[in-house]
Scaffold this motif. Structure first.
Motif, PDB file in Angstrom:
ATOM      1  N   UNK A 237       2.433  -2.221   4.020  1.00 42.86           N
ATOM      2  CA  UNK A 237       1.534  -3.545   3.928  1.00 42.86           C
ATOM      3  C   UNK A 237       0.927  -3.841   2.483  1.00 42.86           C
ATOM      4  N   UNK A 238       0.611  -3.021   2.026  1.00 43.33           N
ATOM      5  CA  UNK A 238      -0.097  -2.915   0.650  1.00 43.33           C
ATOM      6  C   UNK A 238       0.890  -3.469  -0.273  1.00 43.33           C
ATOM      7  N   UNK A 239       2.080  -2.964  -0.563  1.00 43.98           N
ATOM      8  CA  UNK A 239       3.033  -3.423  -1.526  1.00 43.98           C
ATOM      9  C   UNK A 239       3.361  -4.835  -0.932  1.00 43.98           C
ATOM     10  N   UNK A 240       3.482  -5.098   0.248  1.00 42.50           N
ATOM     11  CA  UNK A 240       4.162  -6.408   0.537  1.00 42.50           C
ATOM     12  C   UNK A 240       3.162  -7.621   0.168  1.00 42.50           C
ATOM     13  N   UNK A 241       1.643  -7.245   0.206  1.00 42.91           N
ATOM     14  CA  UNK A 241       0.475  -8.172  -0.001  1.00 42.91           C
ATOM     15  C   UNK A 241       0.600  -8.432  -1.612  1.00 42.91           C
ATOM     16  N   UNK A 242       0.761  -7.356  -2.485  1.00 47.25           N
ATOM     17  CA  UNK A 242       0.744  -7.427  -3.643  1.00 47.25           C
ATOM     18  C   UNK A 242       1.933  -8.240  -4.033  1.00 47.25           C
ATOM     19  N   UNK A 243       3.073  -7.895  -3.554  1.00 48.09           N
ATOM     20  CA  UNK A 243       4.268  -8.426  -4.135  1.00 48.09           C
ATOM     21  C   UNK A 243       4.258 -10.121  -3.774  1.00 48.09           C
ATOM     22  N   UNK A 244       3.373 -10.322  -2.592  1.00 49.97           N
ATOM     23  CA  UNK A 244       3.256 -11.732  -2.319  1.00 49.97           C
ATOM     24  C   UNK A 244       2.653 -12.471  -3.197  1.00 49.97           C
ATOM     25  N   UNK A 245       1.374 -11.804  -3.645  1.00 50.70           N
ATOM     26  CA  UNK A 245       0.515 -12.214  -4.568  1.00 50.70           C
ATOM     27  C   UNK A 245       1.152 -12.388  -5.994  1.00 50.70           C
ATOM     28  N   UNK A 246       1.708 -11.612  -6.554  1.00 48.27           N
ATOM     29  CA  UNK A 246       2.450 -11.713  -7.811  1.00 48.27           C
ATOM     30  C   UNK A 246       3.507 -12.706  -7.551  1.00 48.27           C
ATOM     31  N   UNK A 247       4.483 -12.641  -6.603  1.00 46.27           N
ATOM     32  CA  UNK A 247       5.404 -13.637  -6.650  1.00 46.27           C
ATOM     33  C   UNK A 247       4.950 -15.238  -6.406  1.00 46.27           C
ATOM     34  N   UNK A 248       3.743 -15.326  -5.763  1.00 47.31           N
ATOM     35  CA  UNK A 248       3.020 -16.643  -5.713  1.00 47.31           C
ATOM     36  C   UNK A 248       2.676 -17.124  -7.110  1.00 47.31           C
ATOM     37  N   UNK A 249       2.190 -16.108  -7.911  1.00 44.55           N
ATOM     38  CA  UNK A 249       1.501 -16.593  -9.187  1.00 44.55           C
ATOM     39  C   UNK A 249       2.933 -16.897 -10.160  1.00 44.55           C
ATOM     40  N   UNK A 250       3.856 -15.996 -10.186  1.00 48.82           N
ATOM     41  CA  UNK A 250       4.794 -16.207 -10.834  1.00 48.82           C
ATOM     42  C   UNK A 250       5.623 -17.541 -10.607  1.00 48.82           C
ATOM     43  N   UNK A 251       5.686 -17.945  -9.309  1.00 43.33           N
ATOM     44  CA  UNK A 251       6.793 -19.156  -8.898  1.00 43.33           C
ATOM     45  C   UNK A 251       5.732 -20.417  -9.153  1.00 43.33           C
ATOM     46  N   UNK A 252       4.456 -20.450  -8.982  1.00 41.61           N
ATOM     47  CA  UNK A 252       3.688 -21.681  -9.219  1.00 41.61           C
ATOM     48  C   UNK A 252       3.901 -21.819 -10.998  1.00 41.61           C
ATOM     49  N   UNK A 253       3.506 -20.663 -11.557  1.00 40.86           N
ATOM     50  CA  UNK A 253       3.373 -20.407 -12.996  1.00 40.86           C
ATOM     51  C   UNK A 253       4.811 -20.989 -13.712  1.00 40.86           C
ATOM     52  N   UNK A 254       6.057 -20.772 -12.989  1.00 41.72           N
ATOM     53  CA  UNK A 254       7.438 -21.433 -13.520  1.00 41.72           C
ATOM     54  C   UNK A 254       7.283 -22.888 -13.315  1.00 41.72           C
ATOM     55  N   UNK A 255       6.705 -23.373 -12.063  1.00 45.41           N
ATOM     56  CA  UNK A 255       6.699 -24.792 -11.790  1.00 45.41           C
ATOM     57  C   UNK A 255       5.978 -25.347 -12.835  1.00 45.41           C
ATOM     58  N   UNK A 256       4.795 -24.964 -13.051  1.00 50.87           N
ATOM     59  CA  UNK A 256       4.004 -25.590 -14.077  1.00 50.87           C
ATOM     60  C   UNK A 256       4.778 -25.624 -15.467  1.00 50.87           C
ATOM     61  N   UNK A 257       5.217 -24.473 -15.877  1.00 47.18           N
ATOM     62  CA  UNK A 257       5.870 -24.712 -17.048  1.00 47.18           C
ATOM     63  C   UNK A 257       7.227 -25.579 -17.161  1.00 47.18           C
ATOM     64  N   UNK A 258       7.611 -25.657 -15.894  1.00 47.56           N
ATOM     65  CA  UNK A 258       8.927 -26.750 -15.790  1.00 47.56           C
ATOM     66  C   UNK A 258       8.502 -27.763 -15.984  1.00 47.56           C
ATOM     67  N   UNK A 259       7.271 -28.052 -15.431  1.00 47.60           N
ATOM     68  CA  UNK A 259       7.030 -29.663 -15.305  1.00 47.60           C
ATOM     69  C   UNK A 259       6.568 -30.171 -16.786  1.00 47.60           C
ATOM     70  N   UNK A 260       5.917 -29.164 -17.449  1.00 48.29           N
ATOM     71  CA  UNK A 260       5.389 -29.397 -18.642  1.00 48.29           C
ATOM     72  C   UNK A 260       6.669 -29.670 -19.661  1.00 48.29           C
ATOM     73  N   UNK A 261       7.531 -28.772 -19.516  1.00 43.25           N
ATOM     74  CA  UNK A 261       8.861 -28.990 -20.547  1.00 43.25           C
ATOM     75  C   UNK A 261       9.397 -30.322 -20.269  1.00 43.25           C
TER      76      UNK A 261
END
Ligand SMILES: Nc1ncnc2c1ncn2[C@@H]1O[C@H](COP(=O)(O)OP(=O)(O)O)[C@@H](O)[C@H]1O
Ligand SMILES: [Mg+2]
Length: 602
Positions: free
Chosen positions: A67-91
């Motif tokens: 459960x803990x791994x899953x929650x952590x993975x979800x949080x990191x993945x959310x940060x990474x994917x929104x970060x990529x989207x932000x960078x992509x929009x800016x680019x």
């Protein structure tokens, strides 16, 4: 694809952590049935309560860890994917700023907006899915398979048959669905373009009472999208029943053969129970994998579209050794031909040969589509000539630093816009360092002071986005003032006083003589009165220079000029006076809505 990886940037760490946590989560889930087997074989079968308690505790810890791994993975993945989207929009946004007019023509505004919004969101979702499910299912598949084989190699062939069946069936569905989804995305594009066109021109739609027509057009587009989506999703819906068929076939096969193994003593009950868990895990992850692949192929369309925008080479760029000084305001066309990249590819300007001396005032007149705007667009390099040379200050425009050129050549575009912000802020687009007094002076020259002073907040009045809270004529005068603040060497007005009444128009031209005496002025107009007092007037016809001369010369010798002149003199008056008495002539103003206000001001 490399664009997407490049956009991970500082979010690479988050993506890696997300992947790592996913691996941890899956490992825990795969090991759980193993422990379950121990409980059954060593606890339940032998009636050893101590063993049940021990292994039960281990299972609880493992479940929480998962459960803990899953929650952590979800949080990191959310940060990474929104970060990529932000960078992509800016680019993409940064890239679009480097585009020339020709580049923008190629994509269309709607196309660029969809790329920065819908397409980027698709990529964001795909990255999130990849990091979570996309990693999870193959790991789950492989580790469950390994675990199952280690328990019973003999029974695992039941998996084998099911996997081959599933892979084939899902593969066929995916290939077909992918084709249908590609069509769906093209339809999305059309729909977005239609929405953008309609909302952008909603005033025109209302003015022409075209709401019903637009509604039915939109309904048709929505219906098409609906049908295509249903047909694509209909295929994907087969995934579930096929999956269930495989699961129950496996359960039957396992029970049949497994029972015999247990009876024969070559397998324990616990092992058989965990085999059932693994079979579910294997088949589930296979199905997840197929969904992920469908999603990825869908987002590949978006990635391709974004890459197109990022890979576009701006066709107007600074030369290697740019010139940073504009000698004077002379303009010269040397056998210039010009064709737009998009469209028919025919020359819209043919063999233009023209010399304009510094400080001269030039009028340009000609029918719509005769190439007036195209002609002046070449001077500040909004487009490059197809052949021939355009010179400003005696040098080829392609030799100049672009900023130098565009600061020296101020252009009031035919379709001009104000940005949301105060009047002063808008004016300072012309010159960042202009003082309040300089802004006022420019507004006086452009006859904008009279209406600004009447506004409640004066120069601090807020202009709504697109300048919707000023009239067409007011907007034009603000745009002229903004251009004047540049103190340019060449000033180009592309039909920029069309919504301003004749008297004010004349006052603005008089003010030019005071405010920017040495500046070359090129004035495109529909009204003869706007150009009559120019040093020379150019008559354009079908992309060619038909005649050049003063007003008197042209009235005397040029048929086109004389017929325009006479048609505007009809009724014994000026164009505007005639227009306010009878129906307004559509050609006289940029849009229908601006005419009444122009008249009111007169
Ligand atoms: N961005 C564009 N892409 C393709 N064709 C264009 C574009 N802008 C104008 N044209 C075409 O070029 C011709 C000249 O247009 P333009 O210079 O705007 O005429 P004018 O300003 O005299 O009304 C027209 O036939 C028009 O259809
Ligand atoms: Mg034009």
């Amino acid at each position: 694809m490399h664009h997407i990886f490049a956009c991970f940037g500082r979010y690479t760490k988050d993506a890696a952590l997300a992947a790592l946590c996913t691996v941890g989560e899956v490992l825990m889930e795969v090991l759980l049935p193993f422990v379950m087997a121990f409980i059954i074989d060593q606890g339940v079968e032998t009636g050893d309560m101590g063993a049940i308690g021990r292994y039960g505790l281990i299972m609880i810890v493992m479940a929480f860890a998962s459960l803990a791994f899953g929650a952590a993975s979800g949080a990191f993945a959310a940060r990474a994917s929104t970060g990529v989207a932000a960078n992509l929009r800016e680019a993409v946004f940064d890239k679009v700023q480097t585009y020339s007019f020709a580049n923008i023509d190629k994509f269309s505004t709607a196309g660029l907006v969809t790329r920065m919004t819908t397409d980027v969101t698709n990529v964001q979702n795909a990255v999130l899915m990849c990091l979570r499910v996309g990693l999870r299912s193959p790991i789950m598949l492989i580790s469950s398979l390994c675990a199952a084989i280690s328990i019973s190699g003999h029974l695992s062939w039941v998996f084998g048959v099911a996997i081959i069946f599933l892979a084939l069936a899902l593969g066929v569905i995916m290939v077909k669905a992918n084709k249908r989804f590609t069509v769906v995305f093209d339809t999305y594009d059309d729909l977005n373009a239609s929405v953008q066109e309609n909302i952008g021109a909603i005033r025109v739609v209302k003015a022409f009472v075209r709401e019903a027509y637009e509604n039915s057009k939109f309904k048709k587009a929505v219906d098409t999208l609906y049908k295509r989506f249903v047909s694509a999703e209909g295929l994907v819906a087969f995934n579930n029943p096929i999956m269930m068929l495989a699961v129950y076939a496996c359960v039957l096969g396992l029970s049949w053969f497994g029972a015999r193994f247990v009876v024969a003593g070559s397998m324990t009950t616990g092992q058989l129970t965990s085999m059932f868990s693994y079979i579910m895990q294997v088949l589930m992850s296979l199905m997840m994998l197929s969904m992920i692949i469908v999603m990825l192929t869908m987002s590949m369309t978006s990635i391709r579209r974004i890459s197109q925008a990022l890979d576009e080479v701006p066709d107007i760029a600074n030369p290697k050794q740019p010139v940073h000084e504009l000698a004077d305001g002379s303009v010269e066309f040397d056998h210039v031909n010009f064709a737009y990249g998009q469209g028919t590819g025919e020359n819209v300007l043919q063999d233009i040969d023209l010399k304009i001396a510094s400080g001269e005032t030039i009028g340009v007149i000609g029918g719509t589509g005769s190439g007036k705007s195209s002609l002046v667009n070449l001077i500040c390099r909004l487009y490059d000539a197809t052949s021939g040379t355009v010179r400003v200050g005696g040098r080829d425009v392609r030799d100049y630093d672009l900023d130098t050129l565009r600061n020296g050549v101020a252009m009031v575009l035919q379709k001009n816009v104000l940005f949301s912000g105060t009047i002063l802020e808008n004016l300072r687009w012309g010159n960042d360092d202009a003082t309040d007094e300089e802004c006022r002076e420019a507004c006086r020259a452009a006859c904008a002071d009279e209406f600004i002073d009447q506004m409640p907040d004066g120069y601090n009045t807020f202009i709504e986005r697109g300048g919707t809270n000023v009239s067409g004529g007011q907007k034009q005068r603000l745009c002229i003032a903004r251009a004047l603040l540049k103190r340019p060497k060449v000033l180009i007005l592309d039909d920029s006083t069309s919504a301003v009444d004749t008297a004010t128009d004349a006052k603005i031209r008089e003010a030019f003589a005071r405010y920017i005496p040495g500046t070359t002025k090129i004035i495109i107009a529909q009204r003869i009165s706007s150009v009559a007092d120019a040093d020379r007037i150019i008559v354009l016809e079908g992309g060619r220079i038909n005649a050049v001369g003063t007003h008197d010369e042209l009235v005397e010798s040029n048929d086109i000029y004389r017929s325009i002149y006479e048609s505007q003199m009809e009724g014994g008056g000026d164009f505007d006076i005639q227009a306010s008495g009878a129906a307004a002539q559509p050609g006289a103003s940029a849009d229908a809505a601006s005419t009444p206000s122009a008249r009111k001001e007169a």
